[in-house]
Design a protein around this motif. Sequence first.
Motif, short mmCIF file in Angstrom:
data_model
loop_
_atom_site.label_atom_id
_atom_site.label_comp_id
_atom_site.label_asym_id
_atom_site.label_seq_id
_atom_site.Cartn_x
_atom_site.Cartn_y
_atom_site.Cartn_z
N GLU A 16 54.93 49.17 24.40
CA GLU A 16 54.08 48.32 25.63
C GLU A 16 55.36 48.25 26.87
N GLN A 17 56.63 48.03 26.61
CA GLN A 17 57.52 48.21 27.75
C GLN A 17 57.61 49.41 28.27
N LEU A 18 57.70 50.46 27.37
CA LEU A 18 57.88 51.91 27.98
C LEU A 18 56.70 52.05 28.68
N VAL A 19 55.46 51.95 28.54
CA VAL A 19 54.41 52.07 29.13
C VAL A 19 54.38 51.29 30.39
N LYS A 20 54.70 50.21 30.49
CA LYS A 20 54.79 49.44 31.76
C LYS A 20 55.67 49.69 32.52
N ASP A 21 57.12 50.18 32.06
CA ASP A 21 58.29 50.88 33.17
C ASP A 21 57.53 52.16 33.65
N ARG A 22 56.97 53.06 33.01
CA ARG A 22 56.51 54.27 33.41
C ARG A 22 55.52 54.22 34.49
N ALA A 23 54.44 53.08 34.22
CA ALA A 23 53.49 52.80 35.36
C ALA A 23 54.20 52.18 36.55
N GLU A 24 55.14 51.26 36.29
CA GLU A 24 55.67 50.57 37.62
C GLU A 24 56.30 51.83 38.57
N TYR A 25 56.96 52.73 37.82
CA TYR A 25 57.67 53.75 38.33
C TYR A 25 56.78 54.77 39.12
N ALA A 26 55.71 55.04 38.41
CA ALA A 26 54.74 55.90 39.16
C ALA A 26 54.03 55.34 40.66
N ARG A 27 53.64 53.78 40.12
CA ARG A 27 52.85 53.19 41.51
C ARG A 27 54.08 53.01 42.47
N LYS A 28 55.11 52.77 42.20
CA LYS A 28 56.07 52.87 43.32
C LYS A 28 56.12 54.25 44.19
N GLY A 29 56.24 55.25 43.38
CA GLY A 29 56.22 56.65 44.20
C GLY A 29 55.00 56.80 44.83
N ILE A 30 53.75 56.44 44.29
CA ILE A 30 52.48 56.39 44.92
C ILE A 30 52.46 55.50 46.29
N ALA A 31 52.92 54.25 46.12
CA ALA A 31 52.76 53.44 47.37
C ALA A 31 53.81 53.77 48.64
N ARG A 32 54.51 54.77 48.29
CA ARG A 32 55.45 55.48 49.47
C ARG A 32 54.83 56.31 50.19
N GLY A 33 53.71 57.01 49.54
CA GLY A 33 52.69 57.95 50.21
C GLY A 33 51.71 57.38 50.95
N ARG A 34 51.29 58.33 51.80
CA ARG A 34 50.23 57.78 52.98
C ARG A 34 49.05 58.09 52.53
N SER A 35 48.12 57.03 52.82
CA SER A 35 46.89 57.16 52.19
C SER A 35 45.84 58.43 52.75
#
Length: 225
Positions: A10-29
């Motif tokens: 569950e920690q591994l999945v949480k870390d991967r999700a947080e990593y991906a969301r941070k990368g997407i948040a830097r992208g323009r909509s």
Amino acid sequence: MSLPFYVPPEQLVKDRAEYARKGIARGRSIAAVEFGQGLLLMAENPSRTLHKISEVYDRIAFAGAGKFNEFEILRKAGIRHADVMGYLYSREDVTAIALANAFSQTLGSIFTHELKPYEVEVMIVELGENDHGGRLFKVSYDGTLYDERQVCVIGGQAEALTEALRSSYRADAGFEDAIRAVAQAFATAEGRAIEGWEAAILDATAKGRRTFRRLHEAELEAVFS
């Protein structure tokens, strides 16, 4: 003999999700909306050569937010998949939901099995036929598939932009009104000046099979003036 570090699943999945969301948040909509004559896709994109929005098939378009090289891999794979399906079976068998499912399976597999997840969200939209409404799908970094209605948004300010669009947008808007409404929603959500536009439509009034048309800078400036 040294033992490998143990990380709870569950920690591994949480870390991967947080990593991906941070990368997407830097992208323009990117936003896609239905309007009176088809589907409009608009994105903030200062580049004139690196496109986020593209044609996939006759009545289907693709958009990607996040890391350009990663969603470009998915875009090319989607075009190849559509071409093969249309050639082996029929053009009617190539649908947005089939492509969305393929993207969902690919991103889900990468998220689960690869060391680093893709930092992307993708959107697949299809122009309906015979007065049927458009079909709008988005697929998140972990393969989750969403079926949207009238408005679909991906990228950094997706929640704020969706709220701005749903509070003010009308699906029966004309071509120019739709562009202005989406541009105003972007300005509201971002809270700053937009650095450049990329836009395209799936035109229900187009003659022939292909309905995708990219909007040029001069055409957008004429609408905004």
